[in-house]
Design a protein around this motif. Structure first.
Motif, PDB file in Angstrom:
ATOM      1  N   PRO A 181       0.745  -1.168   0.060  1.00 53.50           N
ATOM      2  CA  PRO A 181       0.041  -0.025   0.096  1.00 53.50           C
ATOM      3  C   PRO A 181       1.198   1.398   0.007  1.00 53.50           C
ATOM      4  O   PRO A 181       2.006   1.260   0.042  1.00 53.50           O
ATOM      5  CB  PRO A 181      -0.809  -0.066   1.426  1.00 53.50           C
ATOM      6  CG  PRO A 181       0.156  -0.680   2.257  1.00 53.50           C
ATOM      7  CD  PRO A 181       0.875  -1.957   1.206  1.00 53.50           C
ATOM      8  N   SER A 182       0.127   2.414  -0.066  1.00 52.45           N
ATOM      9  CA  SER A 182       1.007   3.711   0.100  1.00 52.45           C
ATOM     10  C   SER A 182       1.591   3.840   1.605  1.00 52.45           C
ATOM     11  O   SER A 182       0.817   3.314   2.490  1.00 52.45           O
ATOM     12  CB  SER A 182      -0.030   4.990  -0.005  1.00 52.45           C
ATOM     13  OG  SER A 182      -0.391   5.005  -1.350  1.00 52.45           O
ATOM     14  N   THR A 183       2.856   4.078   1.652  1.00 53.31           N
ATOM     15  CA  THR A 183       3.413   4.164   2.943  1.00 53.31           C
ATOM     16  C   THR A 183       4.684   5.102   2.802  1.00 53.31           C
ATOM     17  O   THR A 183       5.703   4.715   2.078  1.00 53.31           O
ATOM     18  CB  THR A 183       3.863   2.467   3.467  1.00 53.31           C
ATOM     19  OG1 THR A 183       4.689   2.436   4.400  1.00 53.31           O
ATOM     20  CG2 THR A 183       4.381   1.811   2.506  1.00 53.31           C
ATOM     21  N   THR A 184       5.048   5.802   3.826  1.00 56.22           N
ATOM     22  CA  THR A 184       6.283   6.292   3.707  1.00 56.22           C
ATOM     23  C   THR A 184       7.226   5.521   4.070  1.00 56.22           C
ATOM     24  O   THR A 184       8.591   5.946   3.698  1.00 56.22           O
ATOM     25  CB  THR A 184       6.039   7.659   4.726  1.00 56.22           C
ATOM     26  OG1 THR A 184       5.901   7.225   5.976  1.00 56.22           O
ATOM     27  CG2 THR A 184       5.163   8.591   4.115  1.00 56.22           C
ATOM     28  N   SER A 185       7.140   4.711   5.026  1.00 52.01           N
ATOM     29  CA  SER A 185       8.213   3.778   5.391  1.00 52.01           C
ATOM     30  C   SER A 185       8.978   3.108   4.416  1.00 52.01           C
ATOM     31  O   SER A 185      10.341   2.838   4.236  1.00 52.01           O
ATOM     32  CB  SER A 185       7.900   2.767   6.358  1.00 52.01           C
ATOM     33  OG  SER A 185       6.909   2.056   6.038  1.00 52.01           O
ATOM     34  N   GLN A 186       8.246   2.535   3.180  1.00 53.28           N
ATOM     35  CA  GLN A 186       8.787   1.851   2.072  1.00 53.28           C
ATOM     36  C   GLN A 186       8.688   2.671   0.794  1.00 53.28           C
ATOM     37  O   GLN A 186       8.981   2.484  -0.268  1.00 53.28           O
ATOM     38  CB  GLN A 186       8.019   0.703   1.864  1.00 53.28           C
ATOM     39  CG  GLN A 186       7.991  -0.369   2.905  1.00 53.28           C
ATOM     40  CD  GLN A 186       7.545  -1.601   2.449  1.00 53.28           C
ATOM     41  OE1 GLN A 186       6.628  -1.884   1.550  1.00 53.28           O
ATOM     42  NE2 GLN A 186       7.844  -2.753   2.965  1.00 53.28           N
ATOM     43  N   LEU A 187       8.397   4.069   0.973  1.00 54.03           N
ATOM     44  CA  LEU A 187       8.702   5.220   0.180  1.00 54.03           C
ATOM     45  C   LEU A 187       8.072   4.823  -1.051  1.00 54.03           C
ATOM     46  O   LEU A 187       8.348   4.752  -2.220  1.00 54.03           O
ATOM     47  CB  LEU A 187      10.378   5.282  -0.383  1.00 54.03           C
ATOM     48  CG  LEU A 187      11.188   5.421   0.708  1.00 54.03           C
ATOM     49  CD1 LEU A 187      12.771   5.467   0.433  1.00 54.03           C
ATOM     50  CD2 LEU A 187      10.922   6.909   1.715  1.00 54.03           C
ATOM     51  N   ARG A 188       6.488   4.741  -0.897  1.00 61.10           N
ATOM     52  CA  ARG A 188       5.624   4.297  -2.004  1.00 61.10           C
ATOM     53  C   ARG A 188       4.396   5.029  -1.801  1.00 61.10           C
ATOM     54  O   ARG A 188       3.751   5.132  -0.766  1.00 61.10           O
ATOM     55  CB  ARG A 188       5.402   2.750  -1.884  1.00 61.10           C
ATOM     56  CG  ARG A 188       4.524   2.355  -3.021  1.00 61.10           C
ATOM     57  CD  ARG A 188       4.432   0.761  -3.085  1.00 61.10           C
ATOM     58  NE  ARG A 188       3.949   0.482  -1.595  1.00 61.10           N
ATOM     59  CZ  ARG A 188       4.912  -0.492  -0.694  1.00 61.10           C
ATOM     60  NH1 ARG A 188       5.949  -0.861  -1.412  1.00 61.10           N
ATOM     61  NH2 ARG A 188       4.611  -1.060   0.322  1.00 61.10           N
ATOM     62  N   GLU A 189       3.950   5.624  -2.770  1.00 57.82           N
ATOM     63  CA  GLU A 189       2.397   6.047  -3.210  1.00 57.82           C
ATOM     64  C   GLU A 189       1.837   5.218  -4.078  1.00 57.82           C
ATOM     65  O   GLU A 189       2.283   5.265  -5.348  1.00 57.82           O
ATOM     66  CB  GLU A 189       2.336   7.560  -3.474  1.00 57.82           C
ATOM     67  CG  GLU A 189       1.145   8.127  -3.563  1.00 57.82           C
ATOM     68  CD  GLU A 189       0.743   9.600  -3.945  1.00 57.82           C
ATOM     69  OE1 GLU A 189      -0.583  10.090  -3.959  1.00 57.82           O
ATOM     70  OE2 GLU A 189       1.765  10.333  -3.802  1.00 57.82           O
ATOM     71  N   LEU A 190       0.794   4.539  -3.850  1.00 55.04           N
ATOM     72  CA  LEU A 190      -0.245   3.777  -4.628  1.00 55.04           C
ATOM     73  C   LEU A 190      -1.278   4.741  -5.116  1.00 55.04           C
ATOM     74  O   LEU A 190      -1.958   5.318  -4.154  1.00 55.04           O
ATOM     75  CB  LEU A 190      -0.499   2.644  -3.909  1.00 55.04           C
ATOM     76  CG  LEU A 190      -1.571   1.711  -4.597  1.00 55.04           C
ATOM     77  CD1 LEU A 190      -1.164   1.125  -5.940  1.00 55.04           C
ATOM     78  CD2 LEU A 190      -2.126   0.775  -3.434  1.00 55.04           C
ATOM     79  N   SER A 244      -5.785   8.829 -11.678  1.00 59.43           N
ATOM     80  CA  SER A 244      -5.853   7.636 -10.876  1.00 59.43           C
ATOM     81  C   SER A 244      -6.304   7.986  -9.429  1.00 59.43           C
ATOM     82  O   SER A 244      -6.158   9.191  -9.048  1.00 59.43           O
ATOM     83  CB  SER A 244      -4.642   6.771 -10.838  1.00 59.43           C
ATOM     84  OG  SER A 244      -4.199   6.300 -11.976  1.00 59.43           O
ATOM     85  N   ARG A 245      -7.040   7.022  -8.719  1.00 63.16           N
ATOM     86  CA  ARG A 245      -7.586   7.425  -7.190  1.00 63.16           C
ATOM     87  C   ARG A 245      -6.544   7.152  -6.331  1.00 63.16           C
ATOM     88  O   ARG A 245      -5.879   6.139  -6.230  1.00 63.16           O
ATOM     89  CB  ARG A 245      -8.744   6.480  -6.810  1.00 63.16           C
ATOM     90  CG  ARG A 245      -9.383   6.537  -5.706  1.00 63.16           C
ATOM     91  CD  ARG A 245     -10.731   5.618  -5.346  1.00 63.16           C
ATOM     92  NE  ARG A 245     -10.385   4.067  -5.573  1.00 63.16           N
ATOM     93  CZ  ARG A 245      -9.874   3.181  -4.642  1.00 63.16           C
ATOM     94  NH1 ARG A 245      -9.525   3.984  -3.478  1.00 63.16           N
ATOM     95  NH2 ARG A 245      -9.600   2.090  -4.913  1.00 63.16           N
ATOM     96  N   ARG A 246      -6.421   8.158  -5.355  1.00 62.93           N
ATOM     97  CA  ARG A 246      -5.574   8.028  -4.426  1.00 62.93           C
ATOM     98  C   ARG A 246      -6.028   6.919  -3.323  1.00 62.93           C
ATOM     99  O   ARG A 246      -6.856   6.620  -3.108  1.00 62.93           O
ATOM    100  CB  ARG A 246      -5.284   9.218  -3.613  1.00 62.93           C
ATOM    101  CG  ARG A 246      -4.822  10.565  -4.546  1.00 62.93           C
ATOM    102  CD  ARG A 246      -5.041  11.754  -3.619  1.00 62.93           C
ATOM    103  NE  ARG A 246      -4.424  13.041  -4.369  1.00 62.93           N
ATOM    104  CZ  ARG A 246      -2.996  13.490  -4.382  1.00 62.93           C
ATOM    105  NH1 ARG A 246      -2.136  12.605  -3.631  1.00 62.93           N
ATOM    106  NH2 ARG A 246      -2.734  14.453  -5.076  1.00 62.93           N
ATOM    107  N   THR A 247      -5.107   6.549  -2.510  1.00 63.23           N
ATOM    108  CA  THR A 247      -5.261   5.460  -1.517  1.00 63.23           C
ATOM    109  C   THR A 247      -4.592   5.949  -0.169  1.00 63.23           C
ATOM    110  O   THR A 247      -3.584   6.873  -0.109  1.00 63.23           O
ATOM    111  CB  THR A 247      -4.695   4.200  -1.918  1.00 63.23           C
ATOM    112  OG1 THR A 247      -3.348   4.198  -2.058  1.00 63.23           O
ATOM    113  CG2 THR A 247      -5.138   3.499  -3.214  1.00 63.23           C
ATOM    114  N   SER A 248      -5.182   5.796   0.823  1.00 66.05           N
ATOM    115  CA  SER A 248      -4.598   5.970   2.028  1.00 66.05           C
ATOM    116  C   SER A 248      -3.414   5.235   2.601  1.00 66.05           C
ATOM    117  O   SER A 248      -3.151   4.137   2.108  1.00 66.05           O
ATOM    118  CB  SER A 248      -5.795   5.799   3.189  1.00 66.05           C
ATOM    119  OG  SER A 248      -5.989   4.550   3.396  1.00 66.05           O
ATOM    120  N   GLY A 249      -2.372   5.939   3.271  1.00 62.11           N
ATOM    121  CA  GLY A 249      -1.344   5.307   3.691  1.00 62.11           C
ATOM    122  C   GLY A 249      -1.371   4.223   4.796  1.00 62.11           C
ATOM    123  O   GLY A 249      -2.515   3.952   5.476  1.00 62.11           O
ATOM    124  N   ALA A 250      -0.713   3.017   4.798  1.00 62.21           N
ATOM    125  CA  ALA A 250      -0.652   2.120   5.624  1.00 62.21           C
ATOM    126  C   ALA A 250      -0.239   2.385   7.091  1.00 62.21           C
ATOM    127  O   ALA A 250       0.606   3.139   7.128  1.00 62.21           O
ATOM    128  CB  ALA A 250       0.201   0.741   5.153  1.00 62.21           C
TER     129      ALA A 250
END
Length: 250
Positions: A181-190, A244-250
């Motif tokens: 998922p989107s997560t700052t800890s893994q440097l990712r926006e989904l 595209s649709r944003r997703t919430s961070g994990a």
């Protein structure tokens, strides 16, 4: 081919070879002794031994008031060659990119099979542009088959270590389970692509390269290195990204 010629192939020749051979024969000895054994003038030996020390082949140390040479185990030569090979492997994508840009021609690299897919996948972590942002369209059901979740987890770990942020678009209907998922800890926006937009092939865009990873059925990785093509793919990606649709961070 004798030992002198063989060592010359990896840059240990002439005075360097004579001093290194003398050093490993003596083990530990004063510089004057090593120079005499090698048949090298002592003043010339200092500079050459300094180079051997920089290469990690010997250590220069003062013992009982004398400057001594301590030879290292010759297996260090293997480590030296391997270290240079690894360094060149890391540099090769950037060097090839510079070379190809000078030629002004796009370069296409085709990698067949599972190992080829891994080669193409890990090439995406050689990104040099700043900020380090990797753009990706991921086909989840295919990636879970090849290269598989275990390898993808290692890839993610490697990407995070290199501080590469991933902007990724996926097709929600092709996500077989909630993961990455989107997560700052893994440097990712989904973000999820619009429902009527089925994204069926994994694509990465980075620097002046575009990487395609096929399904297990076709089983290949493909890298196209072209500034114009990469720019076009980036523009297309950014267009889909905005839709595209944003997703919430994990």
């Amino acid at each position: 081919m004798d030992i002198a010629n063989k060592l010359a192939k990896i840059g240990i020749s002439g005075v360097l070879y004579k001093l290194y051979a003398a050093a490993i024969e003596l083990g530990v000895a004063p510089i004057s002794t090593v120079a005499a054994r090698a048949g090298v003038v002592r003043t010339s030996a200092y500079n050459a031994l300094g180079r051997l020390e920089q290469e990690g082949l010997v250590t220069l140390e003062t013992r009982d008031g004398q400057r001594c040479v301590i030879a290292h185990d010759p297996t260090v030569l293997l480590e030296r060659v391997e270290g240079r090979r690894q360094m060149l492997n890391e540099l090769m994508p950037q060097l090839r990119s510079m070379y190809n840009r000078a030629l002004g021609k796009p370069q296409i690299r085709f990698y067949e099979g599972e190992q080829g897919i891994l080669t193409a996948l890990w090439d995406t972590l050689t990104i040099t542009s700043e900020p380090k942002v990797l753009r990706g369209i991921l086909s989840m059901d295919e990636l879970m088959q090849t290269p598989g979740m275990a390898e993808m987890d290692r890839f993610i770990e490697g990407r995070v270590k290199k501080n590469i942020w991933l902007n990724v678009i996926r097709s929600e209907q092709k996500d077989t389970e909630p993961t990455w998922p989107s997560t700052t800890s893994q440097l990712r926006e989904l973000r999820y692509a619009p429902p009527d937009m089925l994204l069926s092939m994994t694509t990465f865009i980075y620097d002046h390269r575009v990487c395609f990873i096929s399904s297990r059925k076709e089983n290949y990785g493909l890298i196209i290195e072209s500034e114009e093509f990469a720019t076009l793919q980036t523009v297309m990606f950014e267009g889909i990204w905005k839709l595209s649709r944003r997703t919430s961070g994990a």
